[in-house]
Design a protein around this motif. Structure first.
Motif, PDB file in Angstrom:
ATOM      1  N   ALA A  27       0.769  -0.895  -0.117  1.00 35.75           N
ATOM      2  CA  ALA A  27       0.044   0.087  -0.173  1.00 35.75           C
ATOM      3  C   ALA A  27       0.926   1.247   0.331  1.00 35.75           C
ATOM      4  O   ALA A  27       0.278   2.602  -0.550  1.00 35.75           O
ATOM      5  CB  ALA A  27      -0.522   0.007   0.785  1.00 35.75           C
ATOM      6  N   GLU A  28       2.152   1.167   0.961  1.00 41.14           N
ATOM      7  CA  GLU A  28       2.375   2.403   1.292  1.00 41.14           C
ATOM      8  C   GLU A  28       3.847   2.475  -0.163  1.00 41.14           C
ATOM      9  O   GLU A  28       3.369   4.198  -0.683  1.00 41.14           O
ATOM     10  CB  GLU A  28       3.551   2.554   1.991  1.00 41.14           C
ATOM     11  CG  GLU A  28       4.210   3.461   2.232  1.00 41.14           C
ATOM     12  CD  GLU A  28       5.041   3.688   3.894  1.00 41.14           C
ATOM     13  OE1 GLU A  28       5.854   4.611   3.745  1.00 41.14           O
ATOM     14  OE2 GLU A  28       5.165   2.688   4.743  1.00 41.14           O
ATOM     15  N   GLU A  29       4.291   1.694  -0.801  1.00 39.97           N
ATOM     16  CA  GLU A  29       4.580   1.327  -2.112  1.00 39.97           C
ATOM     17  C   GLU A  29       3.719   2.260  -3.000  1.00 39.97           C
ATOM     18  O   GLU A  29       4.020   3.686  -4.228  1.00 39.97           O
ATOM     19  CB  GLU A  29       4.841   0.243  -2.783  1.00 39.97           C
ATOM     20  CG  GLU A  29       5.694   0.507  -3.824  1.00 39.97           C
ATOM     21  CD  GLU A  29       7.060   0.584  -4.498  1.00 39.97           C
ATOM     22  OE1 GLU A  29       7.404   1.237  -5.612  1.00 39.97           O
ATOM     23  OE2 GLU A  29       8.304   1.104  -3.084  1.00 39.97           O
TER      24      GLU A  29
ATOM     25  N   ALA B 262       1.443   4.568  -2.663  1.00 43.20           N
ATOM     26  CA  ALA B 262       0.891   5.260  -2.330  1.00 43.20           C
ATOM     27  C   ALA B 262       2.559   6.838  -1.941  1.00 43.20           C
ATOM     28  O   ALA B 262       2.100   7.713  -2.871  1.00 43.20           O
ATOM     29  CB  ALA B 262       0.666   5.861  -0.678  1.00 43.20           C
ATOM     30  N   ARG B 263       3.151   6.593  -2.490  1.00 44.16           N
ATOM     31  CA  ARG B 263       4.914   6.439  -2.568  1.00 44.16           C
ATOM     32  C   ARG B 263       5.011   6.881  -3.740  1.00 44.16           C
ATOM     33  O   ARG B 263       5.465   8.153  -4.720  1.00 44.16           O
ATOM     34  CB  ARG B 263       5.677   6.188  -2.216  1.00 44.16           C
ATOM     35  CG  ARG B 263       7.031   7.079  -2.283  1.00 44.16           C
ATOM     36  CD  ARG B 263       8.047   5.909  -2.063  1.00 44.16           C
ATOM     37  NE  ARG B 263       8.496   5.709   0.021  1.00 44.16           N
ATOM     38  CZ  ARG B 263       8.318   4.758   0.668  1.00 44.16           C
ATOM     39  NH1 ARG B 263       7.874   3.408  -0.591  1.00 44.16           N
ATOM     40  NH2 ARG B 263       8.070   4.101   1.233  1.00 44.16           N
ATOM     41  N   GLY B 264       4.335   5.935  -5.026  1.00 42.33           N
ATOM     42  CA  GLY B 264       4.654   6.176  -6.475  1.00 42.33           C
ATOM     43  C   GLY B 264       3.736   7.371  -6.569  1.00 42.33           C
ATOM     44  O   GLY B 264       4.086   8.158  -8.074  1.00 42.33           O
ATOM     45  N   TRP B 265       2.562   7.049  -5.981  1.00 46.81           N
ATOM     46  CA  TRP B 265       1.537   8.520  -6.248  1.00 46.81           C
ATOM     47  C   TRP B 265       1.841   9.642  -6.756  1.00 46.81           C
ATOM     48  O   TRP B 265       2.231  10.603  -7.821  1.00 46.81           O
ATOM     49  CB  TRP B 265       0.263   7.984  -6.161  1.00 46.81           C
ATOM     50  CG  TRP B 265      -0.985   8.608  -6.362  1.00 46.81           C
ATOM     51  CD1 TRP B 265      -1.835   9.087  -7.798  1.00 46.81           C
ATOM     52  CD2 TRP B 265      -1.742   9.599  -5.631  1.00 46.81           C
ATOM     53  NE1 TRP B 265      -2.210   9.682  -7.390  1.00 46.81           N
ATOM     54  CE2 TRP B 265      -2.279  10.833  -6.563  1.00 46.81           C
ATOM     55  CE3 TRP B 265      -0.709  10.519  -4.574  1.00 46.81           C
ATOM     56  CZ2 TRP B 265      -2.315  12.105  -6.329  1.00 46.81           C
ATOM     57  CZ3 TRP B 265      -1.188  11.907  -3.995  1.00 46.81           C
ATOM     58  CH2 TRP B 265      -1.887  12.377  -4.921  1.00 46.81           C
ATOM     59  N   GLY B 266       3.498   9.600  -5.366  1.00 42.09           N
ATOM     60  CA  GLY B 266       3.150  10.916  -4.782  1.00 42.09           C
ATOM     61  C   GLY B 266       4.562  12.136  -6.014  1.00 42.09           C
ATOM     62  O   GLY B 266       4.773  12.183  -5.804  1.00 42.09           O
TER      63      GLY B 266
ATOM     64  N   PRO C 245       9.601  -6.052   3.805  1.00 49.14           N
ATOM     65  CA  PRO C 245       8.578  -5.200   3.361  1.00 49.14           C
ATOM     66  C   PRO C 245       8.555  -5.119   1.639  1.00 49.14           C
ATOM     67  O   PRO C 245       7.648  -5.031   0.637  1.00 49.14           O
ATOM     68  CB  PRO C 245       7.506  -5.691   3.893  1.00 49.14           C
ATOM     69  CG  PRO C 245       8.482  -5.783   5.463  1.00 49.14           C
ATOM     70  CD  PRO C 245       9.801  -5.673   5.326  1.00 49.14           C
ATOM     71  N   ALA C 246       9.678  -3.821   1.735  1.00 46.23           N
ATOM     72  CA  ALA C 246       9.677  -3.163   0.732  1.00 46.23           C
ATOM     73  C   ALA C 246      10.758  -3.208  -0.002  1.00 46.23           C
ATOM     74  O   ALA C 246       9.691  -3.685  -1.523  1.00 46.23           O
ATOM     75  CB  ALA C 246      11.150  -2.114   1.060  1.00 46.23           C
TER      76      ALA C 246
ATOM     77  N   ARG D 196       4.043  -3.525  -7.750  1.00 49.42           N
ATOM     78  CA  ARG D 196       3.347  -3.268  -8.699  1.00 49.42           C
ATOM     79  C   ARG D 196       4.374  -3.083  -9.679  1.00 49.42           C
ATOM     80  O   ARG D 196       3.722  -2.656 -10.615  1.00 49.42           O
ATOM     81  CB  ARG D 196       4.841  -0.775  -7.372  1.00 49.42           C
ATOM     82  CG  ARG D 196       3.749  -0.194  -8.712  1.00 49.42           C
ATOM     83  CD  ARG D 196       4.407   0.698  -7.326  1.00 49.42           C
ATOM     84  NE  ARG D 196       4.372   2.091  -8.103  1.00 49.42           N
ATOM     85  CZ  ARG D 196       4.617   3.837  -8.830  1.00 49.42           C
ATOM     86  NH1 ARG D 196       5.457   3.192  -7.707  1.00 49.42           N
ATOM     87  NH2 ARG D 196       4.299   3.959  -9.544  1.00 49.42           N
ATOM     88  N   TRP D 197       5.359  -3.410 -10.106  1.00 49.44           N
ATOM     89  CA  TRP D 197       6.437  -3.125 -10.677  1.00 49.44           C
ATOM     90  C   TRP D 197       4.920  -4.513 -11.797  1.00 49.44           C
ATOM     91  O   TRP D 197       5.187  -4.226 -13.565  1.00 49.44           O
ATOM     92  CB  TRP D 197       7.184  -4.043 -10.999  1.00 49.44           C
ATOM     93  CG  TRP D 197       8.283  -4.661 -12.182  1.00 49.44           C
ATOM     94  CD1 TRP D 197       8.404  -3.594 -13.814  1.00 49.44           C
ATOM     95  CD2 TRP D 197       8.464  -5.736 -13.505  1.00 49.44           C
ATOM     96  NE1 TRP D 197       9.278  -4.014 -14.751  1.00 49.44           N
ATOM     97  CE2 TRP D 197       8.247  -5.832 -15.035  1.00 49.44           C
ATOM     98  CE3 TRP D 197       7.773  -6.552 -12.512  1.00 49.44           C
ATOM     99  CZ2 TRP D 197       8.742  -6.798 -15.551  1.00 49.44           C
ATOM    100  CZ3 TRP D 197       8.613  -8.060 -13.327  1.00 49.44           C
ATOM    101  CH2 TRP D 197       8.504  -7.406 -15.092  1.00 49.44           C
ATOM    102  N   ILE D 198       5.106  -5.994 -10.903  1.00 47.92           N
ATOM    103  CA  ILE D 198       4.339  -7.092 -11.901  1.00 47.92           C
ATOM    104  C   ILE D 198       2.815  -6.882 -11.916  1.00 47.92           C
ATOM    105  O   ILE D 198       2.295  -7.294 -13.372  1.00 47.92           O
ATOM    106  CB  ILE D 198       4.854  -8.151 -11.501  1.00 47.92           C
ATOM    107  CG1 ILE D 198       4.379  -9.246 -12.397  1.00 47.92           C
ATOM    108  CG2 ILE D 198       3.452  -8.464 -10.025  1.00 47.92           C
ATOM    109  CD1 ILE D 198       4.602 -10.773 -12.158  1.00 47.92           C
TER     110      ILE D 198
END
Length: 290
Positions: A35-37, A39-43, A244-245, A252-254
């Motif tokens: 979820a954080e990945e 959110a961070r990518g969107w930012g 976890p990261a 997110r990539w796949i």
């Protein structure tokens, strides 16, 4: 012979500008990291829109534990400015997986990505396993992802939309450990369910893949990992346990457009553990060939 030409692709900003992602098991561990990945990518991405609109990211987070789920949702909203909806559900209940997808779709719009990260890995010897143990574990680790995927598939097909599903598997799907037989069985079944869903849903533009983590220390109230076990399984070619990261970036990539021609695959993110057992001694001296 006619030359083969690759069909044109939309710019990355256009293809990533708006999405709705549902993550199960999102209160902590790998689910939270996924979820954080997002959110961070969107930012970090360019969110300018050619039509003057304001693209958005909607995260639907699902977990059975209300307090850590609410805390995760609040932190992601505050830190990244994304829209977050939290659903408190026990996905081992029969109707819960489809209900999660239905509520997300009807409340916040069509889903683009479903990440099935919820799971449990209790230590249960095969001599001690009960019917209740077996059924509960399969209900959460295998049945829930399958039912959530099926509901997403039905809705996406009816709406004429593409979608991407990522199931979180485990290296246990390929090899068990003492006390890990029931868990390993759920993940082996999940990997086959991933392939079967990819085969049937692919013609409708729905990709289904899995990410298989190696040893990743996470907080668990079901089966804390002993330090001795952690030391042994961390002996992979890259010399460290995963985080976890690490898994979240692979998810997110796949799930994303750079992997748009990949479906039915299991991406093993394990520091090279699946390549072999580097910590075992050599069989003997080098041969002396005649």
């Amino acid at each position: 012979m006619a030359a083969f030409t690759t069909p044109p692709r939309a710019p990355m900003s256009a293809r990533l500008s708006a999405s709705h992602v549902l993550v199960t098991g999102a209160a902590r561990g790998i689910g939270r990291a996924v979820a954080e990945e997002y959110a961070r990518g969107w930012g970090e991405q360019d969110r300018s829109s050619p039509d003057g609109g304001t693209p958005t990211l909607v995260l639907t987070l699902v977990d059975r534990d209300a307090e850590p789920l609410t805390r995760t949702a609040d932190e992601l909203r505050e830190r990244y400015g994304v829209r977050v909806t939290a659903q408190v559900l026990d996905l081992s209940e029969t109707v819960a997986p489809a209900a999660a997808v239905t509520a997300a779709w009807e409340t916040d719009g069509p889903l683009d990505v479903l990440v099935n990260a919820a799971g449990a890995y209790p230590s249960i010897d095969m001599l001690d396993v009960t019917a209740a143990d077996w059924d509960r574990l399969f209900a959460l680790n295998t049945r829930a992802p399958v039912l959530a995927t099926a509901e997403l598939g039905r809705r996406a097909i009816e709406a004429g939309r593409a979608a991407s599903v990522v199931n979180i598997s485990s290296g246990a799907a390929l090899r068990s450990r003492p006390g890990g037989g029931p868990y390993a069985a759920t993940k082996a079944a999940l990997e086959m369910a991933t392939r079967a869903a990819a085969l049937e849903l692919g013609p409708h533009g729905i990709r289904v893949n899995a990410v298989s983590p190696g040893f990743v220390p996470v907080d668990s109230d079901v089966n804390p990992v002993a330090s001795e076990y952690a030391e042994i399984v961390s002996r992979n070619p890259l010399g460290r346990p995963g985080s976890p990261a690490d898994i979240a970036r692979a998810v997110r990539w796949i799930a994303g457009p750079e992997a748009e021609w990949i479906t039915g695959e299991v991406l093993r993110v394990d520091g090279g553990s699946n390549a072999g057992a580097a910590h075992l001694p050599r069989l003997g001296p080098a041969p002396s060939w005649p």
